[in-house]
Design a protein around this motif. Structure first.
Motif, PDB file in Angstrom:
ATOM      1  N   ILE A 133       0.876  -1.180   0.000  1.00 34.13           N
ATOM      2  CA  ILE A 133       0.000   0.000   0.000  1.00 34.13           C
ATOM      3  C   ILE A 133       0.904   1.217   0.000  1.00 34.13           C
ATOM      4  O   ILE A 133       1.647   1.457   0.956  1.00 34.13           O
ATOM      5  CB  ILE A 133      -0.909   0.067   1.246  1.00 34.13           C
ATOM      6  CG1 ILE A 133      -1.907  -1.092   1.270  1.00 34.13           C
ATOM      7  CG2 ILE A 133      -1.649   1.406   1.286  1.00 34.13           C
ATOM      8  CD1 ILE A 133      -3.109  -0.939   0.389  1.00 34.13           C
ATOM      9  N   ASP A 134       0.834   1.953  -1.067  1.00 32.94           N
ATOM     10  CA  ASP A 134       1.591   3.196  -1.149  1.00 32.94           C
ATOM     11  C   ASP A 134       0.651   4.358  -0.856  1.00 32.94           C
ATOM     12  O   ASP A 134      -0.458   4.417  -1.399  1.00 32.94           O
ATOM     13  CB  ASP A 134       2.175   3.347  -2.551  1.00 32.94           C
ATOM     14  CG  ASP A 134       2.769   4.726  -2.739  1.00 32.94           C
ATOM     15  OD1 ASP A 134       3.818   4.987  -2.147  1.00 32.94           O
ATOM     16  OD2 ASP A 134       2.146   5.547  -3.438  1.00 32.94           O
ATOM     17  N   GLY A 135       1.115   5.234   0.021  1.00 32.33           N
ATOM     18  CA  GLY A 135       0.272   6.385   0.397  1.00 32.33           C
ATOM     19  C   GLY A 135      -0.676   6.022   1.520  1.00 32.33           C
ATOM     20  O   GLY A 135      -1.813   6.503   1.576  1.00 32.33           O
ATOM     21  N   SER A 136      -0.186   5.186   2.449  1.00 29.47           N
ATOM     22  CA  SER A 136      -1.130   4.641   3.443  1.00 29.47           C
ATOM     23  C   SER A 136      -1.728   5.704   4.364  1.00 29.47           C
ATOM     24  O   SER A 136      -2.745   5.442   5.004  1.00 29.47           O
ATOM     25  CB  SER A 136      -0.537   3.476   4.236  1.00 29.47           C
ATOM     26  OG  SER A 136       0.826   3.572   4.406  1.00 29.47           O
ATOM     27  N   LEU A 143      -9.150   8.194   0.682  1.00 27.23           N
ATOM     28  CA  LEU A 143      -8.581   8.813  -0.522  1.00 27.23           C
ATOM     29  C   LEU A 143      -7.736   7.778  -1.272  1.00 27.23           C
ATOM     30  O   LEU A 143      -7.514   6.680  -0.781  1.00 27.23           O
ATOM     31  CB  LEU A 143      -7.741  10.038  -0.148  1.00 27.23           C
ATOM     32  CG  LEU A 143      -8.543  11.225   0.404  1.00 27.23           C
ATOM     33  CD1 LEU A 143      -7.619  12.402   0.678  1.00 27.23           C
ATOM     34  CD2 LEU A 143      -9.653  11.654  -0.555  1.00 27.23           C
ATOM     35  N   ASN A 144      -7.258   8.180  -2.448  1.00 22.07           N
ATOM     36  CA  ASN A 144      -6.570   7.206  -3.298  1.00 22.07           C
ATOM     37  C   ASN A 144      -5.274   6.678  -2.671  1.00 22.07           C
ATOM     38  O   ASN A 144      -4.536   7.411  -2.019  1.00 22.07           O
ATOM     39  CB  ASN A 144      -6.265   7.816  -4.669  1.00 22.07           C
ATOM     40  CG  ASN A 144      -5.246   8.937  -4.583  1.00 22.07           C
ATOM     41  OD1 ASN A 144      -5.539  10.007  -4.096  1.00 22.07           O
ATOM     42  ND2 ASN A 144      -4.029   8.666  -5.031  1.00 22.07           N
ATOM     43  N   VAL A 145      -5.046   5.410  -2.894  1.00 24.05           N
ATOM     44  CA  VAL A 145      -3.776   4.767  -2.551  1.00 24.05           C
ATOM     45  C   VAL A 145      -3.379   3.870  -3.726  1.00 24.05           C
ATOM     46  O   VAL A 145      -4.105   3.820  -4.730  1.00 24.05           O
ATOM     47  CB  VAL A 145      -3.852   3.932  -1.243  1.00 24.05           C
ATOM     48  CG1 VAL A 145      -4.032   4.822  -0.033  1.00 24.05           C
ATOM     49  CG2 VAL A 145      -4.952   2.891  -1.298  1.00 24.05           C
ATOM     50  N   GLY A 146      -2.265   3.178  -3.603  1.00 26.17           N
ATOM     51  CA  GLY A 146      -1.845   2.318  -4.715  1.00 26.17           C
ATOM     52  C   GLY A 146      -1.010   1.148  -4.241  1.00 26.17           C
ATOM     53  O   GLY A 146      -0.719   1.010  -3.045  1.00 26.17           O
ATOM     54  N   ILE A 179      -0.909  -0.412  -9.272  1.00 23.30           N
ATOM     55  CA  ILE A 179      -2.375  -0.486  -9.236  1.00 23.30           C
ATOM     56  C   ILE A 179      -2.831   0.737  -8.458  1.00 23.30           C
ATOM     57  O   ILE A 179      -2.341   0.976  -7.345  1.00 23.30           O
ATOM     58  CB  ILE A 179      -2.864  -1.778  -8.541  1.00 23.30           C
ATOM     59  CG1 ILE A 179      -2.245  -3.012  -9.211  1.00 23.30           C
ATOM     60  CG2 ILE A 179      -4.392  -1.861  -8.577  1.00 23.30           C
ATOM     61  CD1 ILE A 179      -2.347  -4.287  -8.396  1.00 23.30           C
ATOM     62  N   LEU A 180      -3.704   1.510  -9.049  1.00 26.68           N
ATOM     63  CA  LEU A 180      -4.221   2.722  -8.395  1.00 26.68           C
ATOM     64  C   LEU A 180      -5.650   2.436  -7.938  1.00 26.68           C
ATOM     65  O   LEU A 180      -6.508   2.092  -8.752  1.00 26.68           O
ATOM     66  CB  LEU A 180      -4.190   3.886  -9.389  1.00 26.68           C
ATOM     67  CG  LEU A 180      -4.925   5.167  -8.985  1.00 26.68           C
ATOM     68  CD1 LEU A 180      -4.333   5.771  -7.720  1.00 26.68           C
ATOM     69  CD2 LEU A 180      -4.858   6.188 -10.127  1.00 26.68           C
ATOM     70  N   TYR A 181      -5.845   2.554  -6.615  1.00 25.96           N
ATOM     71  CA  TYR A 181      -7.196   2.359  -6.063  1.00 25.96           C
ATOM     72  C   TYR A 181      -7.825   3.740  -5.910  1.00 25.96           C
ATOM     73  O   TYR A 181      -7.612   4.415  -4.903  1.00 25.96           O
ATOM     74  CB  TYR A 181      -7.124   1.631  -4.720  1.00 25.96           C
ATOM     75  CG  TYR A 181      -6.246   0.391  -4.754  1.00 25.96           C
ATOM     76  CD1 TYR A 181      -6.703  -0.802  -5.323  1.00 25.96           C
ATOM     77  CD2 TYR A 181      -4.937   0.418  -4.246  1.00 25.96           C
ATOM     78  CE1 TYR A 181      -5.884  -1.928  -5.380  1.00 25.96           C
ATOM     79  CE2 TYR A 181      -4.116  -0.704  -4.305  1.00 25.96           C
ATOM     80  CZ  TYR A 181      -4.601  -1.861  -4.861  1.00 25.96           C
ATOM     81  OH  TYR A 181      -3.785  -2.968  -4.919  1.00 25.96           O
ATOM     82  N   GLY A 182      -8.530   4.172  -6.925  1.00 26.49           N
ATOM     83  CA  GLY A 182      -9.201   5.468  -6.903  1.00 26.49           C
ATOM     84  C   GLY A 182     -10.688   5.234  -7.063  1.00 26.49           C
ATOM     85  O   GLY A 182     -11.191   4.178  -6.668  1.00 26.49           O
TER      86      GLY A 182
END
Ligand code: AHG
Ligand code: MN
Ligand code: MN
Length: 343
Positions: A133-136, A143-146, A179-182
């Motif tokens: 998880i990037d941007g945890s 909000l978006n993480v990846g 992978i972008l979770y938006g």
């Protein structure tokens, strides 16, 4: 003699073809091969996609479930507080590769040392490097993480379990992506033959081709950097930011999650920066599972990725969690930043 012509299709064939172009099919097509290696890479990408689906599903329900959000109370090898989603996502990648026969080792931001899957090792000669998880910091506020990943081939026997063969430059990456979770879940990958994006269609449970051969514009108006660190930068970066502040045509965008910020820049142009600071001269971002995979993507899209002096893909790390300053994005914008740096 009468010839029978095929009936006219109501839905153009090309639309249907695209809807049927799943990630694993695309990998085989783009490698132009049905060799065992091509099938292995296609299978690895399918497993990464499965990890993405599992993480995406959990994120979308996080606010409705017990024990998904917040911190675990532990600190990782980076000295950062671990979120429950970091741990979950880290374990997801391990689980999807167990008994796959594909990947022998996994190296992640959340693990001090690589994780070995002995039952895969005799045949699975690939290593997955990843930031689960990037941007945890964005997780708890929806909000978006990846997730970021790279695949490298294992070289040598790694008998001491130190995985020193991973300490090589970015040209050793066979594949990389994120992978972008938006609002939607998007997977972007390269295998050195262009950059391609896929959207997760939840009704099909498949990543479907969205765009092939993405090209990053040579210029872009976005600069993406945590300006709160201004007081900790050296004069090169301060002077660049002072320049931007006095020019027309720049706009600042920073989400605190690298994957989202890079995705914006990949699609629309601009530059992302994470310079070194007085506290952390090498900056915050890690080479093997953050900046090198993203540099591979950006360069394949025609952009540039630099630590200020050298191409990120040329950097040889001295340890798995090696950090590097990062300037990634449109060619001309990265070169503009570099022009402020004294060699
Ligand atoms: P991670 O959540 O994997 O530790 O990565 C966070 C990274 C990156 O996503 C982001 O660009 C940067 O850290 C944000 O750091 P600052 O809060 O220092 O700006
Ligand atoms: Mn990260
Ligand atoms: Mn992370």
């Amino acid at each position: 003699m009468n010839t029978i012509s095929p009936p006219e299709l109501i839905i153009p064939e090309s639309n249907l073809d695209r809807d049927c172009t799943t990630l694993s099919r695309h990998v085989l097509q783009s490698l132009k091969s049905f060799s065992p290696d091509a099938y292995d890479l296609s299978a690895i990408m399918s497993r990464i996609a499965l990890a993405g689906k599992l993480i995406s599903r959990r994120l979308s329900r996080a606010g409705l479930m017990e024990d998904v959000l917040g911190f675990t109370g532990e600190t990782n090898i980076q000295g950062e507080s671990v979120k429950k989603m970091d741990t979950y996502a880290n374990e997801v990648f391990i689980s999807v590769f167990k008994q796959s026969g594909l990947v022998c080792r996994l190296a992640s931001e959340e693990m001090d040392k690589p994780y070995y899957i002995p039952e895969n090792c005799p045949i699975g000669r690939y290593t997955l490097l990843y930031d689960p998880i990037d941007g945890s910091s964005n997780v708890d506020i929806n909000l978006n993480v990846g997730s970021i990943f790279a695949i490298r081939q294992q070289e040598g026997e790694d008998l001491d379990g130190e995985a020193t063969d991973l300490l090589q430059n970015g040209s050793k990456q066979i594949a990389a992506g994120y992978i972008l979770y938006g609002p939607a879940t998007v997977l972007v990958y390269t295998m050195g033959n262009g950059v391609h994006s896929f959207f997760l269609d939840p009704s099909l449970g498949e990543f479907i081709l969205a765009q092939e051969n993405i090209k990053i514009p040579d210029h872009g108006s976005v600069y993406s950097v945590n300006e709160g660190n201004f007081w900790q930068w050296n004069d090169s970066f301060r002077n660049y930011i002072r320049y931007v502040h006095r020019q027309e045509g720049y706009t600042g965008r920073y989400s605190g999650a690298l994957v989202g910020d890079i995705h914006r820049i990949l699609m629309q142009g601009g530059v992302f920066l994470y310079p070194g600071t007085t506290d952390q001269p090498q900056g915050k971002l890690r080479l093997l599972y953050e900046t090198a995979p993203l540099a591979f993507i950006i360069e394949q899209a025609g952009g540039k990725a630099s630590d200020g002096i050298n191409p990120i893909l040329d950097i040889i790390p001295s340890k798995i969690h090696y950090r590097t300053p990062a300037i990634l994005g449109s060619k001309n914008e990265v070169e503009l930043v570099e022009s402020f740096i004294e060699k």
